[in-house]
Design a protein around this motif. Structure first.
Motif, mmCIF file in Angstrom:
data_model
loop_
_atom_site.group_PDB
_atom_site.id
_atom_site.type_symbol
_atom_site.label_atom_id
_atom_site.label_comp_id
_atom_site.label_asym_id
_atom_site.label_seq_id
_atom_site.Cartn_x
_atom_site.Cartn_y
_atom_site.Cartn_z
ATOM 1 N N ARG A 29 64.791 52.052 26.113
ATOM 2 C CA ARG A 29 65.979 52.452 25.352
ATOM 3 C C ARG A 29 66.259 51.562 24.151
ATOM 4 N NH1 ARG A 29 71.043 53.165 28.889
ATOM 5 N NH2 ARG A 29 71.815 53.974 26.923
ATOM 6 N N GLY A 30 65.875 50.285 24.210
ATOM 7 C CA GLY A 30 66.247 49.390 23.130
ATOM 8 C C GLY A 30 65.403 48.147 23.097
ATOM 9 N N ILE A 31 65.878 47.164 22.323
ATOM 10 C CA ILE A 31 65.153 45.914 22.149
ATOM 11 C C ILE A 31 66.170 44.786 22.027
ATOM 12 C CG2 ILE A 31 64.997 46.097 19.623
ATOM 13 C CD1 ILE A 31 62.056 45.054 19.981
ATOM 14 N N SER A 83 72.971 52.236 16.446
ATOM 15 C CA SER A 83 71.718 52.127 17.181
ATOM 16 C C SER A 83 71.045 53.475 17.357
ATOM 17 C CB SER A 83 71.963 51.473 18.541
ATOM 18 O OG SER A 83 72.815 52.283 19.311
ATOM 19 N N LYS A 84 71.554 54.501 16.693
ATOM 20 C CA LYS A 84 70.920 55.813 16.751
ATOM 21 C C LYS A 84 69.799 55.857 15.719
ATOM 22 C CE LYS A 84 74.745 58.420 18.570
ATOM 23 N NZ LYS A 84 74.565 58.031 19.916
ATOM 24 N N SER A 98 62.290 51.846 15.683
ATOM 25 C CA SER A 98 61.848 50.792 14.774
ATOM 26 C C SER A 98 62.987 50.378 13.842
ATOM 27 C CB SER A 98 60.620 51.228 13.976
ATOM 28 O OG SER A 98 60.905 52.395 13.245
ATOM 29 N N ASP A 99 63.833 51.335 13.446
ATOM 30 C CA ASP A 99 65.017 50.992 12.643
ATOM 31 C C ASP A 99 65.996 50.173 13.472
ATOM 32 O OD1 ASP A 99 63.854 52.448 10.657
ATOM 33 O OD2 ASP A 99 65.218 54.173 10.815
ATOM 34 N N GLN A 100 66.125 50.513 14.732
ATOM 35 C CA GLN A 100 66.965 49.761 15.658
ATOM 36 C C GLN A 100 66.458 48.325 15.772
ATOM 37 O OE1 GLN A 100 66.424 50.176 20.075
ATOM 38 N NE2 GLN A 100 68.157 51.560 19.794
ATOM 39 N N ALA A 101 65.138 48.154 15.880
ATOM 40 C CA ALA A 101 64.549 46.824 15.996
ATOM 41 C C ALA A 101 64.759 46.025 14.716
ATOM 42 C CB ALA A 101 63.062 46.934 16.310
ATOM 43 N N THR A 102 64.690 46.679 13.568
ATOM 44 C CA THR A 102 64.938 46.003 12.297
ATOM 45 C C THR A 102 66.368 45.483 12.237
ATOM 46 O OG1 THR A 102 63.320 47.415 11.196
ATOM 47 C CG2 THR A 102 64.916 46.306 9.793
ATOM 48 N N ALA A 103 67.314 46.291 12.680
ATOM 49 C CA ALA A 103 68.718 45.870 12.683
ATOM 50 C C ALA A 103 68.929 44.694 13.629
ATOM 51 C CB ALA A 103 69.609 47.043 13.072
#
Length: 112
Positions: free
Chosen positions: A32-34, A58-59, A63-68
């Motif tokens: 689900r996440g990182i 976080s939607k 990979s965008d979530q990981a960048t944030a």
């Protein structure tokens, strides 16, 4: 799969250790996440951390979530007075989300 990742992580941890001046950047990846944290292994303390739960948006692609998360970790590290880290990929391949987090942390000012 999990056993293989844990075996790779143990093998890498023989060579990677964090100090107060240069903590270890630990990455944890789930479906689900990182999440990532900076750990001082000598004291056994976490100096800074960031998770996909802390990121407001976080939607979207993971990979965008990981960048944030990488950018947020770099900000939290600056507040803690950390500039240089040792990267611990946690047994994951340096590819995709792990790579996106690492590059965002580098852009945020962390050196490794």
């Amino acid at each position: 799969m999990r056993e293989g990742r844990e075996r790779r992580h143990r093998r890498a941890r023989k060579h990677v250790s964090g100090t107060a001046e240069r903590p270890r950047l630990v990455v944890f990846r789930s479906n689900r996440g990182i999440a990532a944290q900076l750990v001082d292994d000598l004291e056994g303390k976490t100096l800074a951390a960031a998770s996909w739960l802390d990121v407001r948006n976080s939607k979207g692609p993971k990979s965008d979530q990981a960048t944030a998360v990488g950018k947020l970790l770099a900000q939290n590290a600056k507040k803690a007075g950390v500039e240089s880290v040792v990267f611990d990929r946690g047994g994951y391949l340096f590819h995709g989300r792990v790579k996106a987090l690492a590059e965002a942390a580098r852009e945020g000012g962390l050196q490794f």
